[in-house]
Design a protein around this motif. Structure first.
Motif, mmCIF file in Angstrom:
data_model
loop_
_atom_site.group_PDB
_atom_site.id
_atom_site.type_symbol
_atom_site.label_atom_id
_atom_site.label_comp_id
_atom_site.label_asym_id
_atom_site.label_seq_id
_atom_site.Cartn_x
_atom_site.Cartn_y
_atom_site.Cartn_z
ATOM 1 N N LEU A 161 0.824 -1.208 0.000
ATOM 2 C CA LEU A 161 0.000 0.000 0.000
ATOM 3 C C LEU A 161 0.861 1.262 0.000
ATOM 4 N N ARG A 162 2.025 1.197 0.631
ATOM 5 C CA ARG A 162 2.880 2.378 0.686
ATOM 6 C C ARG A 162 3.437 2.735 -0.678
ATOM 7 N N GLY A 163 3.627 1.764 -1.537
ATOM 8 C CA GLY A 163 4.083 2.040 -2.895
ATOM 9 C C GLY A 163 5.560 2.365 -2.960
ATOM 10 N N THR A 164 5.929 2.997 -4.051
ATOM 11 C CA THR A 164 7.337 3.306 -4.320
ATOM 12 C C THR A 164 7.769 4.538 -3.547
ATOM 13 N N ARG A 165 8.940 4.421 -2.880
ATOM 14 C CA ARG A 165 9.511 5.574 -2.184
ATOM 15 C C ARG A 165 10.668 6.149 -2.996
ATOM 16 N N ALA A 166 11.133 7.296 -2.578
ATOM 17 C CA ALA A 166 12.241 7.943 -3.289
ATOM 18 C C ALA A 166 13.513 7.104 -3.164
ATOM 19 N N THR A 167 14.414 7.277 -4.118
ATOM 20 C CA THR A 167 15.689 6.550 -4.109
ATOM 21 C C THR A 167 16.495 6.906 -2.861
ATOM 22 N N SER A 168 17.060 5.878 -2.224
ATOM 23 C CA SER A 168 17.794 6.085 -0.980
ATOM 24 C C SER A 168 19.015 6.975 -1.207
ATOM 25 N N ARG A 169 19.238 7.898 -0.263
ATOM 26 C CA ARG A 169 20.429 8.757 -0.302
ATOM 27 C C ARG A 169 21.576 8.169 0.503
ATOM 28 N N ASN A 170 21.358 7.019 1.162
ATOM 29 C CA ASN A 170 22.360 6.450 2.067
ATOM 30 C C ASN A 170 23.018 5.190 1.538
ATOM 31 N N VAL A 171 22.386 4.488 0.611
ATOM 32 C CA VAL A 171 22.845 3.150 0.232
ATOM 33 C C VAL A 171 22.934 3.058 -1.280
ATOM 34 N N GLY A 172 23.995 2.382 -1.776
ATOM 35 C CA GLY A 172 24.146 2.069 -3.187
ATOM 36 C C GLY A 172 24.455 0.594 -3.362
ATOM 37 N N LEU A 173 24.195 0.065 -4.547
ATOM 38 C CA LEU A 173 24.404 -1.360 -4.831
ATOM 39 C C LEU A 173 25.323 -1.509 -6.037
ATOM 40 N N VAL A 174 26.289 -2.437 -5.896
ATOM 41 C CA VAL A 174 27.109 -2.870 -7.019
ATOM 42 C C VAL A 174 26.788 -4.340 -7.241
ATOM 43 N N LEU A 175 26.145 -4.644 -8.369
ATOM 44 C CA LEU A 175 25.624 -5.987 -8.612
ATOM 45 C C LEU A 175 26.437 -6.688 -9.686
ATOM 46 N N ILE A 176 26.805 -7.942 -9.360
ATOM 47 C CA ILE A 176 27.401 -8.826 -10.371
ATOM 48 C C ILE A 176 26.223 -9.469 -11.092
ATOM 49 N N ASP A 177 25.779 -8.806 -12.161
ATOM 50 C CA ASP A 177 24.549 -9.205 -12.833
ATOM 51 C C ASP A 177 24.854 -10.041 -14.072
ATOM 52 N N ASP A 178 23.803 -10.323 -14.835
ATOM 53 C CA ASP A 178 23.961 -11.154 -16.039
ATOM 54 C C ASP A 178 24.868 -10.486 -17.063
ATOM 55 N N ASN A 179 24.835 -9.184 -17.165
ATOM 56 C CA ASN A 179 25.700 -8.463 -18.097
ATOM 57 C C ASN A 179 27.166 -8.612 -17.705
ATOM 58 N N SER A 180 27.434 -8.559 -16.372
ATOM 59 C CA SER A 180 28.820 -8.706 -15.901
ATOM 60 C C SER A 180 29.335 -10.111 -16.182
ATOM 61 N N LEU A 181 28.509 -11.115 -15.963
ATOM 62 C CA LEU A 181 28.941 -12.488 -16.213
ATOM 63 C C LEU A 181 29.167 -12.732 -17.693
ATOM 64 N N SER A 182 28.362 -12.110 -18.551
ATOM 65 C CA SER A 182 28.551 -12.322 -19.991
ATOM 66 C C SER A 182 29.854 -11.695 -20.486
ATOM 67 N N GLN A 183 30.319 -10.620 -19.813
ATOM 68 C CA GLN A 183 31.528 -9.945 -20.258
ATOM 69 C C GLN A 183 32.793 -10.507 -19.607
ATOM 70 N N TYR A 184 32.711 -10.931 -18.348
ATOM 71 C CA TYR A 184 33.914 -11.345 -17.613
ATOM 72 C C TYR A 184 33.910 -12.832 -17.254
ATOM 73 N N GLY A 185 32.954 -13.566 -17.775
ATOM 74 C CA GLY A 185 32.960 -15.008 -17.567
ATOM 75 C C GLY A 185 32.115 -15.427 -16.379
ATOM 76 N N ARG A 186 31.859 -16.727 -16.333
ATOM 77 C CA ARG A 186 31.018 -17.272 -15.283
ATOM 78 C C ARG A 186 31.729 -17.166 -13.935
ATOM 79 N N TRP A 187 30.953 -17.248 -12.892
ATOM 80 C CA TRP A 187 31.485 -17.221 -11.537
ATOM 81 C C TRP A 187 32.032 -18.598 -11.192
ATOM 82 N N PRO A 188 33.126 -18.756 -10.444
ATOM 83 C CA PRO A 188 33.850 -17.700 -9.731
ATOM 84 C C PRO A 188 34.857 -16.972 -10.609
ATOM 85 N N TRP A 189 34.977 -15.676 -10.365
ATOM 86 C CA TRP A 189 35.970 -14.874 -11.065
ATOM 87 C C TRP A 189 37.327 -15.031 -10.369
ATOM 88 N N PRO A 190 38.377 -14.731 -11.102
ATOM 89 C CA PRO A 190 39.700 -14.668 -10.430
ATOM 90 C C PRO A 190 39.679 -13.566 -9.377
#
Length: 787
Positions: free
Chosen positions: A46-75
């Motif tokens: 019910l609260r819906g979408t809130r504004a983007t957090s000013r305190n926290v950021g995310l660095v994600l090893i996503d599908d794009n990263s795996l396609s460019q640098y290979g499957r996990w585990p990375w060196p």
């Protein structure tokens, strides 16, 4: 009065105790507990979408990263580059949600450790192991742990439904108390030292009995996660600043991470350790995102907590008191509607408490309260009704032991039974009520039929003047006089013009009577005092109104008949008498044939006039149904011309008939319409000037057929024109010159209105006098014709 109030209070208190006890037992069951969790989850949606957090950021090893640098585990050298790239954006803390418990290439491990050391604010992850080796914890390698700013566990608390709603604030590890990864990251972001990374966060998570407790008694409170919406691809307002690891390694992104607590983890579909959450849609939420929600909550000071048990119990008791009071105050549909409104309002209040005070209420017991309150209130009412019914039936048995002879045998047996039935046995109650219902139904049907068939209006008033009863005839009596049928006795006597009756009727046995004539309606009104009864009380009054209008109508009909005989029938009878006398004296003269024709013609006109008058009277009484035939207008006009021409010639006048060639179809009663026109033509000849012309015209106007009768004579004044069609009205100048009672034009008006039309007259000295009958080409037949 006080006794009744005390009884109601006892009923209210007993109902609340029963309701709260039942809800308390249900609250201990799994379905109600699960219901509370599901209703709490709905608050996040019910609260819906809130504004983007000013305190926290995310660095994600996503599908794009795996396609460019290979499957996990990375060196680990690549992972070291990623750490340096993230650290270059100068985050306040860098949480790594990747287990580094297995040794790798020694050179790469040293490179990664050096990257951690250079960053200086890296928090590593540990978790309870599920490996076959049986090792309890998977912790970072010592080479990494020594240079990290902190270590935190990544355990999650899953509810019985498999949904993650909280994270343990700390877990007991072999080396002591280990905080959650989010707690450790928040502590580093706040500037805590390495030796005491989570002191503030853990202080609220401990529950010590007294003094220093052993490790086994440690009972940390789970931290409820105040979830943002889930991170989705192409999201317009993402909950956090999200950067792909591939973009960060290329140096094409990362500025949004500056001065934030950054968590690095897996976002790829194939390696994400996701869990269902209250805001998850189809895909589970990655663990790193769950920790990011908790870090943002801790850094923003939004400490989401469940509502205290004592407060919730007090609210539950208050809600129970309110709901039961509403149901007892407004039983039935109104109470159920209010109950639903209050339940929805309670859930809305819980949402306000969640959104603004960050307190999560367990609404399951409140919903149980709203669902169970109505049936329990009805059950309690049934118990009360059953007790009252038993008591009243016992009293009825005692009162009607000596049954009257008119009472049925079955009812006497049921009420005067000497064998007492058990108080809780419903069979004798049902049998007694059935017998009583049969007897009362027959009496009621008899009384109702008698009252409805009465020709008199009847009303009964209580001693305080309030109307207790009225039959349908009384309503008609009041409507006829434009009075309110539900008026009090004082209002009725005032309208009647007899306000003094109230004091006179206070004496027992008093009877008063009067007659009332309003708008040609004559009523006889009688009032009397009734004997005392349980229903009406002592001093109740009965008023009877009898309609005497029929008698008045009969007297008026006799007067009209007499006037008709003396007025309308005199002229043809005089003609018939004169010509008959001529034949008797001169039977063989040349004019005898003309005299016989005149007698026949006048007799025919006399019969037509009598039939018209009788038809009008029958039409008024409802005994004559108005015919619906096609009228031959041209034939009717020709017949009237032939009938009136001899009378006009005797007055040295001429009758002329005209008709439009294209007249619309006219339906109605040909006999009555011809009679009305004959009456107008007779008057035109009677009051016209000698040597003048009488014209009868038929023309079409819009959707009507108009008949006009013109003659030339003395003009009629506007005052007389307004009253011409009233019964018994005659012009003053004609009182002596022409005999009559003034009924002919009244009959013409009745006939025209009976066909849905109207009649009017106008007079001018220059053009003459005109009488018009306007009839609709499709007339509304069957209308009531009254004077």
């Amino acid at each position: 009065m006080d006794g009744g109030r005390h009884r109601r209070l006892r009923r209210w208190a007993g109902l609340n105790l029963l309701l709260l006890g039942l809800v308390g037992l249900l609250s201990l069951t799994y379905p109600v507990d699960e219901l509370s969790r599901r209703l709490g989850d709905e608050y996040f949606r019910l609260r819906g979408t809130r504004a983007t957090s000013r305190n926290v950021g995310l660095v994600l090893i996503d599908d794009n990263s795996l396609s460019q640098y290979g499957r996990w585990p990375w060196p680990r050298s690549l992972l070291a580059r990623l750490i340096r790239a993230a650290s270059a954006q100068r985050p306040r803390a860098l949480g790594v949600d990747i287990l580094l418990s297995e040794p790798g290439d020694e050179k790469d491990d040293r490179d990664l450790a050096e990257a951690f050391k250079e960053a200086g604010n890296v928090v590593l992850a540990a978790k309870i192991s599920g490996s076959p080796e049986g090792q309890m914890w998977e912790e970072p390698l010592p080479v990494f742990a020594r240079v990290a700013a902190g270590v935190g566990h990544v355990q999650a608390v899953l509810g019985p439904d498999g949904i993650c709603r909280s994270v343990p604030a700390s877990e007991m590890s072999p080396d002591g108390l280990l905080p959650a990864l989010a707690v450790a990251v928040a502590s580093v972001a706040r500037g805590s030292t390495r030796t005491e990374p989570v002191a503030e966060e853990l202080s609220a998570a401990r529950t010590w009995p007294q003094g220093e407790a052993p490790i086994e008694q440690l009972s940390p409170r789970p931290l409820l996660v105040d979830f943002h919406s889930q991170v989705l691809l192409g999201q317009f307002t993402p909950p956090f600043s999200v950067v792909s690891a591939a973009d960060l390694l290329r140096g094409s992104a990362g500025k949004d991470l500056r001065n934030k607590a950054v968590l690095l983890g897996f976002g790829a579909t194939e390696i994400s350790d996701g869990f269902p959450t209250p805001v998850s849609d189809r895909l589970p939420m990655p663990g790193v995102e769950i920790h990011a929600n908790l870090v943002d909550e801790l850094l923003a000071g939004r400490d989401l907590q469940p509502l205290g048990g004592g407060t919730q119990v007090l609210l539950l008791v208050g809600a129970s008191l309110l709901l039961t009071w509403v149901l007892l105050r407004w039983p039935g549909l109104a109470g159920l509607l209010l109950l639903g409104v209050l339940t929805v309002a309670g859930y809305a209040a819980g949402y306000v408490l969640f959104a603004h005070a960050r307190r999560l209420i367990a609404f399951g017991p409140f919903l149980c309260l709203g669902v169970l309150a109505a049936p329990l209130a009805e059950l309690e009412s049934l118990v009360v009704v059953d007790r009252g019914l038993t008591r009243n039936l016992r009293q009825l048995q005692g009162t009607l032991r000596k049954a009257t002879p008119k009472m049925t045998v079955g009812l006497r047996a049921a009420l005067s039974s000497e064998a007492p039935a058990p108080a809780g046995d419903v069979h004798w109650k049902v049998a007694t009520l059935n017998q009583l219902q049969t007897e009362l139904s027959s009496l009621y049907a008899f009384d109702q039929t008698l009252l409805e068939s009465m020709q008199e209006g009847l009303a009964v008033f209580a001693p305080n003047g309030r109307l207790l009863f009225q039959n349908p005839r009384w309503e008609r009596f009041c409507e006829t006089l434009h009075w309110q049928p539900a008026a009090s006795l004082e209002e009725f006597l005032t309208a009647l013009g007899q306000p003094g009756w109230r004091a006179k009727l206070a004496q027992p046995g008093t009877r008063l009577e009067t007659e009332l004539l309003v708008n040609n309606w004559l009523w006889q009104v009688r009032a009397l005092t009734l004997p005392s009864s349980a229903a009406a009380g002592t001093g109740a009054l009965m008023v009877v109104a009898a309609d005497l209008t029929a008698r008045l109508e009969r007297d008026r009909a006799r007067a009209e008949a007499l006037g008709f005989v003396t007025h309308e029938l005199r002229t043809p009878l005089v003609s018939i008498q004169g010509f008959a006398e001529f034949l008797l004296r001169y039977p063989d003269t040349s004019g005898s044939t003309e005299a016989a024709e005149t007698i026949f013609r006048e007799s025919k006109r006399l019969v037509a006039m009598i039939n018209t008058y009788l038809d009008v009277l029958r039409l008024e009484s409802g005994a004559y149904p108005l015919r619906d035939d096609v009228i031959d207008i041209q034939g009717t006009l020709t017949q009237l011309e032939r009938l009136m021409q001899p009378l006009a010639e005797a007055a040295d006048m001429n009758v002329k008939v005209e008709a439009d060639p294209a007249l619309p179809l006219l339906r109605g009663d040909p006999h009555l319409i011809a009679g009305a026109l004959l009456n107008l033509l007779s008057n035109a000849v009677k009051y016209g000037s000698r040597g003048s012309e009488v014209r009868l015209r038929a023309l079409a106007e819009a959707d009507t057929v108009v008949f006009e009768v013109w003659n030339h004579g003395p003009a009629i004044s506007p005052e007389d024109l307004a009253h011409l069609f009233e019964p018994f009205y005659r012009q003053a100048e004609h009182e002596a010159s022409a005999a009559g009672w003034g009924l002919g034009l009244a009959f013409v008006k009745r006939i025209a209105e009976g066909h849905g039309g109207k009649v009017e007259a106008r007079s001018d000295a220059a053009v003459g006098t005109c009488f018009r009958i306007a009839l609709p080409s499709t007339p509304a037949l069957g209308c009531e014709v009254r004077l």
